[in-house]
Motif scaffolding. Structure first.
Motif, PDB file in Angstrom:
ATOM      1  N   LYS A  23       0.932  -1.146  -0.098  1.00  0.00           N
ATOM      2  CA  LYS A  23      -0.086   0.028   0.126  1.00  0.00           C
ATOM      3  C   LYS A  23       0.923   1.441   0.008  1.00  0.00           C
ATOM      4  N   LYS A  24       1.913   1.220   0.826  1.00  0.00           N
ATOM      5  CA  LYS A  24       2.974   2.391   0.817  1.00  0.00           C
ATOM      6  C   LYS A  24       3.516   2.601  -0.680  1.00  0.00           C
ATOM      7  N   LEU A  25       3.979   1.416  -1.022  1.00  0.00           N
ATOM      8  CA  LEU A  25       4.777   1.617  -2.284  1.00  0.00           C
ATOM      9  C   LEU A  25       3.791   2.016  -3.530  1.00  0.00           C
ATOM     10  N   ARG A  26       2.497   1.630  -3.562  1.00  0.00           N
ATOM     11  CA  ARG A  26       1.500   2.110  -4.358  1.00  0.00           C
ATOM     12  C   ARG A  26       1.166   3.533  -4.299  1.00  0.00           C
ATOM     13  N   ASN A  27       1.185   3.846  -2.820  1.00  0.00           N
ATOM     14  CA  ASN A  27       0.999   5.673  -2.885  1.00  0.00           C
ATOM     15  C   ASN A  27       2.124   6.235  -3.240  1.00  0.00           C
ATOM     16  N   ILE A  28       3.391   5.616  -2.981  1.00  0.00           N
ATOM     17  CA  ILE A  28       4.431   6.476  -3.591  1.00  0.00           C
ATOM     18  C   ILE A  28       4.534   6.462  -4.893  1.00  0.00           C
ATOM     19  N   GLY A  29       3.865   5.516  -5.758  1.00  0.00           N
ATOM     20  CA  GLY A  29       4.086   5.781  -7.022  1.00  0.00           C
ATOM     21  C   GLY A  29       2.846   6.710  -7.650  1.00  0.00           C
ATOM     22  N   SER A  30       1.874   6.525  -7.067  1.00  0.00           N
ATOM     23  CA  SER A  30       0.821   7.556  -7.448  1.00  0.00           C
ATOM     24  C   SER A  30       1.151   9.056  -7.010  1.00  0.00           C
ATOM     25  N   LEU A  32       4.260  10.192  -6.982  1.00  0.00           N
ATOM     26  CA  LEU A  32       5.484  10.626  -8.052  1.00  0.00           C
ATOM     27  C   LEU A  32       4.866  10.719  -9.338  1.00  0.00           C
ATOM     28  N   GLY A  33       3.846  10.180  -9.599  1.00  0.00           N
ATOM     29  CA  GLY A  33       3.043  10.180 -10.933  1.00  0.00           C
ATOM     30  C   GLY A  33       2.472  11.525 -10.982  1.00  0.00           C
ATOM     31  N   GLY A  34       1.690  11.968  -9.799  1.00  0.00           N
ATOM     32  CA  GLY A  34       1.055  13.248  -9.526  1.00  0.00           C
ATOM     33  C   GLY A  34       2.032  14.400  -9.780  1.00  0.00           C
ATOM     34  N   ALA A  35       3.175  14.024  -9.220  1.00  0.00           N
ATOM     35  CA  ALA A  35       4.374  15.182  -8.991  1.00  0.00           C
ATOM     36  C   ALA A  35       4.741  15.519 -10.385  1.00  0.00           C
ATOM     37  N   VAL A  36       4.792  14.507 -11.119  1.00  0.00           N
ATOM     38  CA  VAL A  36       5.555  14.619 -12.704  1.00  0.00           C
ATOM     39  C   VAL A  36       4.511  15.316 -13.437  1.00  0.00           C
ATOM     40  N   LYS A  37       3.119  14.956 -13.254  1.00  0.00           N
ATOM     41  CA  LYS A  37       2.124  15.533 -14.010  1.00  0.00           C
ATOM     42  C   LYS A  37       2.045  17.153 -13.694  1.00  0.00           C
ATOM     43  N   GLY A  38       2.085  17.355 -12.404  1.00  0.00           N
ATOM     44  CA  GLY A  38       2.052  18.841 -12.055  1.00  0.00           C
ATOM     45  C   GLY A  38       3.366  19.441 -12.695  1.00  0.00           C
ATOM     46  N   PHE A  39       4.337  18.931 -12.642  1.00  0.00           N
ATOM     47  CA  PHE A  39       5.569  19.723 -13.424  1.00  0.00           C
ATOM     48  C   PHE A  39       5.325  19.971 -14.800  1.00  0.00           C
ATOM     49  N   LYS A  40       4.869  18.776 -15.611  1.00  0.00           N
ATOM     50  CA  LYS A  40       4.680  18.998 -17.003  1.00  0.00           C
ATOM     51  C   LYS A  40       3.679  20.042 -17.001  1.00  0.00           C
ATOM     52  N   GLU A  41       2.478  20.264 -16.353  1.00  0.00           N
ATOM     53  CA  GLU A  41       1.684  21.097 -16.520  1.00  0.00           C
ATOM     54  C   GLU A  41       2.268  22.586 -16.268  1.00  0.00           C
ATOM     55  N   GLY A  42       2.946  22.724 -15.262  1.00  0.00           N
ATOM     56  CA  GLY A  42       3.656  24.130 -15.031  1.00  0.00           C
ATOM     57  C   GLY A  42       4.574  24.310 -16.037  1.00  0.00           C
ATOM     58  N   MET A  43       5.389  23.451 -16.672  1.00  0.00           N
ATOM     59  CA  MET A  43       6.048  23.614 -17.674  1.00  0.00           C
ATOM     60  C   MET A  43       5.362  24.313 -19.096  1.00  0.00           C
ATOM     61  N   LYS A  44       4.099  23.769 -19.299  1.00  0.00           N
ATOM     62  CA  LYS A  44       3.242  24.172 -20.052  1.00  0.00           C
ATOM     63  C   LYS A  44       2.905  25.655 -19.950  1.00  0.00           C
ATOM     64  N   GLU A  45       2.583  25.822 -18.653  1.00  0.00           N
ATOM     65  CA  GLU A  45       1.921  26.928 -18.409  1.00  0.00           C
ATOM     66  C   GLU A  45       2.969  28.363 -18.542  1.00  0.00           C
ATOM     67  N   ALA A  46       4.320  27.875 -18.060  1.00  0.00           N
ATOM     68  CA  ALA A  46       5.464  28.825 -18.103  1.00  0.00           C
ATOM     69  C   ALA A  46       5.635  29.236 -19.650  1.00  0.00           C
ATOM     70  N   GLU A  47       5.377  28.222 -20.489  1.00  0.00           N
ATOM     71  CA  GLU A  47       5.740  28.528 -21.918  1.00  0.00           C
ATOM     72  C   GLU A  47       4.588  29.392 -22.545  1.00  0.00           C
ATOM     73  N   THR A  48       3.458  29.392 -22.093  1.00  0.00           N
ATOM     74  CA  THR A  48       2.314  30.048 -22.784  1.00  0.00           C
ATOM     75  C   THR A  48       2.340  31.597 -22.656  1.00  0.00           C
ATOM     76  N   PRO A  49       2.704  32.141 -21.376  1.00  0.00           N
ATOM     77  CA  PRO A  49       2.899  33.415 -21.280  1.00  0.00           C
ATOM     78  C   PRO A  49       3.855  34.135 -22.032  1.00  0.00           C
ATOM     79  N   ALA A  50       5.032  33.267 -22.065  1.00  0.00           N
ATOM     80  CA  ALA A  50       6.296  33.652 -23.002  1.00  0.00           C
ATOM     81  C   ALA A  50       6.040  33.906 -24.352  1.00  0.00           C
TER      82      ALA A  50
END
Length: 84
Positions: A23-30, A32-50
């Motif tokens: 259960k802990k390993l599954r939570n760590i995986g989810s 980590l996946g959420g963090a990567v998804k948030g990072f990708k969305e943040g990078m897209k938002e940073a490119e859009t105003p520029a």
């Protein structure tokens, strides 16, 4: 003695699963996946105003106030020690 075989890695994986639990390993995986998804969305938002500033620089110029400091500029201050 070089690299480990598949059996060594399976034993390590089994020990990790026993110590942390699935259960802990599954939570760590989810998480980590959420963090990567948030990072990708943040990078897209940073490119859009520029890209918007590059396309319309003349339209943004009249809206700026020259007397005020631009946003994002840091202000240097001197730190003081707190007297007790």
């Amino acid at each position: 003695m070089g690299s480990f075989s598949i059996w060594h890695w399976l034993i390590v994986l089994l020990i990790v699963a026993l110590v942390f639990g699935t259960k802990k390993l599954r939570n760590i995986g989810s998480d980590l996946g959420g963090a990567v998804k948030g990072f990708k969305e943040g990078m897209k938002e940073a490119e859009t105003p520029a890209q918007a500033e590059q396309q319309e620089p003349a339209a943004a110029a009249p809206l700026q106030n020259t007397a005020a400091k631009p946003q994002g500029e840091t202000i240097d201050v001197q730190a003081r020690e707190k007297a007790d």
